[in-house]
Motif scaffolding. Structure first.
Motif, PDB file in Angstrom:
ATOM      1  N   PRO A  61       0.815  -1.221   0.000  1.00  0.00           N
ATOM      2  CA  PRO A  61       0.000   0.000   0.000  1.00  0.00           C
ATOM      3  C   PRO A  61       0.846   1.267   0.000  1.00  0.00           C
ATOM      4  CG  PRO A  61      -0.851  -1.573   1.593  1.00  0.00           C
ATOM      5  CD  PRO A  61       0.472  -2.113   1.131  1.00  0.00           C
ATOM      6  N   ARG A  62       1.903   1.263   0.804  1.00  0.00           N
ATOM      7  CA  ARG A  62       2.780   2.434   0.887  1.00  0.00           C
ATOM      8  C   ARG A  62       3.473   2.699  -0.441  1.00  0.00           C
ATOM      9  NH1 ARG A  62       6.976   3.629   5.772  1.00  0.00           N
ATOM     10  NH2 ARG A  62       8.044   5.436   4.883  1.00  0.00           N
ATOM     11  N   ILE A  63       3.976   1.646  -1.069  1.00  0.00           N
ATOM     12  CA  ILE A  63       4.679   1.814  -2.342  1.00  0.00           C
ATOM     13  C   ILE A  63       3.725   2.237  -3.447  1.00  0.00           C
ATOM     14  CG2 ILE A  63       5.962   0.557  -4.132  1.00  0.00           C
ATOM     15  CD1 ILE A  63       7.225  -1.070  -1.822  1.00  0.00           C
ATOM     16  N   LEU A  64       2.530   1.669  -3.482  1.00  0.00           N
ATOM     17  CA  LEU A  64       1.550   2.070  -4.490  1.00  0.00           C
ATOM     18  C   LEU A  64       1.157   3.538  -4.331  1.00  0.00           C
ATOM     19  CD1 LEU A  64      -0.757  -1.085  -4.678  1.00  0.00           C
ATOM     20  CD2 LEU A  64       0.718  -0.176  -6.486  1.00  0.00           C
ATOM     21  N   ILE A  65       1.054   3.994  -3.089  1.00  0.00           N
ATOM     22  CA  ILE A  65       0.756   5.409  -2.850  1.00  0.00           C
ATOM     23  C   ILE A  65       1.870   6.285  -3.418  1.00  0.00           C
ATOM     24  CG2 ILE A  65       0.647   7.186  -1.047  1.00  0.00           C
ATOM     25  CD1 ILE A  65      -1.970   5.792  -1.371  1.00  0.00           C
ATOM     26  N   THR A  66       3.123   5.922  -3.160  1.00  0.00           N
ATOM     27  CA  THR A  66       4.234   6.728  -3.681  1.00  0.00           C
ATOM     28  C   THR A  66       4.291   6.670  -5.207  1.00  0.00           C
ATOM     29  OG1 THR A  66       5.769   4.868  -3.371  1.00  0.00           O
ATOM     30  CG2 THR A  66       5.621   6.481  -1.593  1.00  0.00           C
ATOM     31  N   MET A  67       3.967   5.529  -5.798  1.00  0.00           N
ATOM     32  CA  MET A  67       3.953   5.415  -7.258  1.00  0.00           C
ATOM     33  C   MET A  67       2.886   6.321  -7.870  1.00  0.00           C
ATOM     34  SD  MET A  67       4.401   1.258  -7.632  1.00  0.00           S
ATOM     35  CE  MET A  67       4.152   1.278  -9.413  1.00  0.00           C
ATOM     36  N   LEU A  68       1.668   6.209  -7.369  1.00  0.00           N
ATOM     37  CA  LEU A  68       0.555   6.988  -7.928  1.00  0.00           C
ATOM     38  C   LEU A  68       0.756   8.483  -7.690  1.00  0.00           C
ATOM     39  CD1 LEU A  68      -2.412   4.714  -6.784  1.00  0.00           C
ATOM     40  CD2 LEU A  68      -1.546   4.970  -9.113  1.00  0.00           C
ATOM     41  N   ALA A  69       1.196   8.838  -6.470  1.00  0.00           N
ATOM     42  CA  ALA A  69       1.399  10.255  -6.156  1.00  0.00           C
ATOM     43  C   ALA A  69       2.535  10.848  -6.973  1.00  0.00           C
ATOM     44  CB  ALA A  69       1.667  10.428  -4.661  1.00  0.00           C
ATOM     45  N   GLY A  70       3.603  10.075  -7.169  1.00  0.00           N
ATOM     46  CA  GLY A  70       4.710  10.567  -7.990  1.00  0.00           C
ATOM     47  C   GLY A  70       4.280  10.850  -9.415  1.00  0.00           C
ATOM     48  N   ILE A  71       3.475   9.955  -9.989  1.00  0.00           N
ATOM     49  CA  ILE A  71       2.946  10.180 -11.339  1.00  0.00           C
ATOM     50  C   ILE A  71       2.085  11.434 -11.368  1.00  0.00           C
ATOM     51  CG2 ILE A  71       1.356   9.261 -13.077  1.00  0.00           C
ATOM     52  CD1 ILE A  71       2.300   6.443 -12.260  1.00  0.00           C
ATOM     53  N   GLY A  72       1.188  11.561 -10.398  1.00  0.00           N
ATOM     54  CA  GLY A  72       0.300  12.721 -10.368  1.00  0.00           C
ATOM     55  C   GLY A  72       1.035  14.035 -10.234  1.00  0.00           C
ATOM     56  N   LEU A  73       2.051  14.080  -9.367  1.00  0.00           N
ATOM     57  CA  LEU A  73       2.797  15.316  -9.157  1.00  0.00           C
ATOM     58  C   LEU A  73       3.650  15.669 -10.374  1.00  0.00           C
ATOM     59  CD1 LEU A  73       3.897  14.766  -5.452  1.00  0.00           C
ATOM     60  CD2 LEU A  73       2.221  16.416  -6.287  1.00  0.00           C
ATOM     61  N   GLY A  74       4.259  14.652 -11.009  1.00  0.00           N
ATOM     62  CA  GLY A  74       5.080  14.912 -12.189  1.00  0.00           C
ATOM     63  C   GLY A  74       4.265  15.484 -13.342  1.00  0.00           C
ATOM     64  N   ILE A  75       3.095  14.919 -13.585  1.00  0.00           N
ATOM     65  CA  ILE A  75       2.259  15.382 -14.695  1.00  0.00           C
ATOM     66  C   ILE A  75       1.593  16.707 -14.353  1.00  0.00           C
ATOM     67  CG2 ILE A  75       0.176  14.826 -16.016  1.00  0.00           C
ATOM     68  CD1 ILE A  75       1.107  11.976 -16.108  1.00  0.00           C
ATOM     69  N   SER A  76       1.215  16.904 -13.099  1.00  0.00           N
ATOM     70  CA  SER A  76       0.639  18.190 -12.692  1.00  0.00           C
ATOM     71  C   SER A  76       1.629  19.324 -12.925  1.00  0.00           C
ATOM     72  CB  SER A  76       0.244  18.126 -11.212  1.00  0.00           C
ATOM     73  OG  SER A  76      -0.217  19.375 -10.754  1.00  0.00           O
ATOM     74  N   GLY A  77       2.901  19.103 -12.564  1.00  0.00           N
ATOM     75  CA  GLY A  77       3.920  20.124 -12.801  1.00  0.00           C
ATOM     76  C   GLY A  77       4.095  20.423 -14.276  1.00  0.00           C
ATOM     77  N   ALA A  78       4.043  19.374 -15.129  1.00  0.00           N
ATOM     78  CA  ALA A  78       4.172  19.575 -16.571  1.00  0.00           C
ATOM     79  C   ALA A  78       3.033  20.437 -17.110  1.00  0.00           C
ATOM     80  CB  ALA A  78       4.195  18.220 -17.278  1.00  0.00           C
ATOM     81  N   ILE A  79       1.818  20.209 -16.613  1.00  0.00           N
ATOM     82  CA  ILE A  79       0.667  21.016 -17.041  1.00  0.00           C
ATOM     83  C   ILE A  79       0.865  22.474 -16.649  1.00  0.00           C
ATOM     84  CG2 ILE A  79      -1.802  21.409 -16.713  1.00  0.00           C
ATOM     85  CD1 ILE A  79      -2.092  18.403 -16.201  1.00  0.00           C
ATOM     86  N   LEU A  80       1.246  22.702 -15.395  1.00  0.00           N
ATOM     87  CA  LEU A  80       1.378  24.070 -14.899  1.00  0.00           C
ATOM     88  C   LEU A  80       2.477  24.839 -15.627  1.00  0.00           C
ATOM     89  CD1 LEU A  80       0.895  23.433 -11.077  1.00  0.00           C
ATOM     90  CD2 LEU A  80      -0.736  24.457 -12.671  1.00  0.00           C
ATOM     91  N   GLN A  81       3.560  24.161 -15.956  1.00  0.00           N
ATOM     92  CA  GLN A  81       4.632  24.832 -16.695  1.00  0.00           C
ATOM     93  C   GLN A  81       4.182  25.201 -18.099  1.00  0.00           C
ATOM     94  OE1 GLN A  81       8.254  22.504 -16.465  1.00  0.00           O
ATOM     95  NE2 GLN A  81       8.184  22.444 -14.218  1.00  0.00           N
ATOM     96  N   GLY A  82       3.266  24.405 -18.666  1.00  0.00           N
ATOM     97  CA  GLY A  82       2.760  24.710 -19.997  1.00  0.00           C
ATOM     98  C   GLY A  82       1.776  25.864 -20.011  1.00  0.00           C
ATOM     99  N   ILE A  83       0.808  25.842 -19.101  1.00  0.00           N
ATOM    100  CA  ILE A  83      -0.227  26.879 -19.142  1.00  0.00           C
ATOM    101  C   ILE A  83       0.277  28.216 -18.607  1.00  0.00           C
ATOM    102  CG2 ILE A  83      -2.075  25.195 -18.970  1.00  0.00           C
ATOM    103  CD1 ILE A  83      -2.431  25.902 -16.053  1.00  0.00           C
ATOM    104  N   SER A  84       1.325  28.189 -17.765  1.00  0.00           N
ATOM    105  CA  SER A  84       1.882  29.446 -17.261  1.00  0.00           C
ATOM    106  C   SER A  84       3.069  29.922 -18.101  1.00  0.00           C
ATOM    107  CB  SER A  84       2.345  29.277 -15.804  1.00  0.00           C
ATOM    108  OG  SER A  84       3.444  28.387 -15.722  1.00  0.00           O
ATOM    109  N   ARG A  85       3.563  29.039 -18.976  1.00  0.00           N
ATOM    110  CA  ARG A  85       4.752  29.314 -19.798  1.00  0.00           C
ATOM    111  C   ARG A  85       5.918  29.776 -18.921  1.00  0.00           C
ATOM    112  NH1 ARG A  85       0.880  31.973 -22.779  1.00  0.00           N
ATOM    113  NH2 ARG A  85       1.876  34.002 -22.553  1.00  0.00           N
ATOM    114  N   ASN A  86       6.025  29.132 -17.771  1.00  0.00           N
ATOM    115  CA  ASN A  86       7.082  29.451 -16.814  1.00  0.00           C
ATOM    116  C   ASN A  86       7.760  28.162 -16.396  1.00  0.00           C
ATOM    117  OD1 ASN A  86       8.600  30.127 -14.449  1.00  0.00           O
ATOM    118  ND2 ASN A  86       7.351  31.956 -14.212  1.00  0.00           N
TER     119      ASN A  86
END
Length: 334
Positions: A61-86
């Motif tokens: 459970p702990r490892i799956l949480i880190t896997m899913l959260a890592g994916i979510g945070l990585g892609i969220s950052g990619a979105i924000l860098q695109g829409i803010s162009r920063n």
């Protein structure tokens, strides 16, 4: 398949293998060690009672949480860098994590813990806090006749983050000792004590929003080129920016709801992915998610192995790596 697509494909396959190796190492790491061979045997139903209990009741459970959260945070950052162009945009820097923290403190005020079925509600509370933060950022970044000004998103986000952090600290000081201890552990990114119910709470957010983001790659490509170019390509700039901002809020807030207030992954993962496969979103989004997953899984593994038996929260390990990289980006970004 052109050269860029082929390169992205090869890098993606490479990071899938790196991810699998990271997970196998993490499964073998802890106070009670289990050899990689016994881990594989246990997965196929040939493990003893001790190995089965350790793997499926505690580590998985702990490892799956880190896997899913890592994916979510990585892609969220990619979105924000695109829409803010920063290139320095990140859910934590932008203030979304502070909003999520506010939502979590409201949750623990009424439910007092992450135990049992109440855990399903945690992503909803953190998402509501993130939406409130995003709403304030959008309103304060909006200018009549010009719409949302991307450069203001970061500056306003820093101010909103400071405000929410102050309110969250004030509310947390009013909690009882046990609940305050839980909240303080969460705020530093401690993944200890997660159960299957927490995996179930996070999984739908990742399964729905990650594929949706990838299908919106062309929109993100257009937004990253500037409003005028995006409008010229037929994109509805403000509508698409708000939709992608809501997606980033959902991914980041659901992720930190279960993994804690972990920063810098949304900043580092997209940068590394872009360097490896280029700036086309259909190419670097999967790599960004995989890099985020690897970073968080390894950070949690390092935190509970190097300093054993006193585990260090994954958020502290990520910050120790991410802060120098952030300073490096500041010196390189014009």
């Amino acid at each position: 398949m052109n050269s860029d697509a082929k390169r992205a494909y090869n890098v993606t396959i490479l990071f899938i293998f790196i991810s699998l190796a990271s997970v196998l190492i993490s499964l073998n790491t802890g106070t009670l060690r289990i050899s990689p061979i016994k881990v594989i045997q246990t997965f196929f139903g040939y493990g003893d009672f001790k190995s089965t209990t350790i793997l499926f009741d505690y580590r998985m459970p702990r490892i799956l949480i880190t896997m899913l959260a890592g994916i979510g945070l990585g892609i969220s950052g990619a979105i924000l860098q695109g829409i803010s162009r920063n290139p320095l945009a990140d859910p934590g820097i932008l203030g979304l994590h502070a909003g999520a923290s506010f939502g979590l403190v409201i949750f623990v005020t009424y439910f007092h813990s992450m135990d049992e079925k109440a855990s399903i509600l945690i992503p909803l509370f953190t998402f509501a806090g993130g939406v409130l933060a995003a709403f304030l950022i959008v309103v304060l970044s909006y200018e009549r006749y010009k719409g949302i000004i991307p450069i203001r998103l970061i500056l306003v986000g820093i101010a909103v983050s400071a405000g929410f952090s102050a309110v969250t600290l004030f509310l947390s000081l009013r909690l009882n000792e046990e609940t305050y201890t839980f909240a303080s552990r969460w705020l530093v990114g401690n993944v200890w004590g997660r159960d299957w119910i927490h995996v179930i709470a996070l999984l739908p957010w990742i399964l729905i929003l990650v594929p949706y983001t990838w299908f919106q790659s062309k929109t993100l490509n257009a937004l990253s080129l500037g409003d005028d170019v995006a409008a010229g390509l037929g994109a509805s700039v403000e509508r698409n920016r708000l939709l992608m901002l809501a997606t980033a809020v959902g991914l980041s807030c659901a992720s930190v709801a279960m993994a804690g207030g972990i920063g810098f992954i949304g900043l580092v993962a997209p940068h590394l992915a872009r360097r490896l496969v280029g700036s086309m979103y259909q190419h670097f989004l999967p790599v960004s998610g995989l890099i985020g997953m690897v970073i968080l899984v390894l950070a949690d593994t390092i935190g509970r192995s190097i300093f054993a038996p006193n585990a260090i929260p994954a958020g502290i390990v990520v910050a120790a790596i991410g802060a120098p990289y952030f300073l490096y980006l500041l010196t390189k970004t014009k």
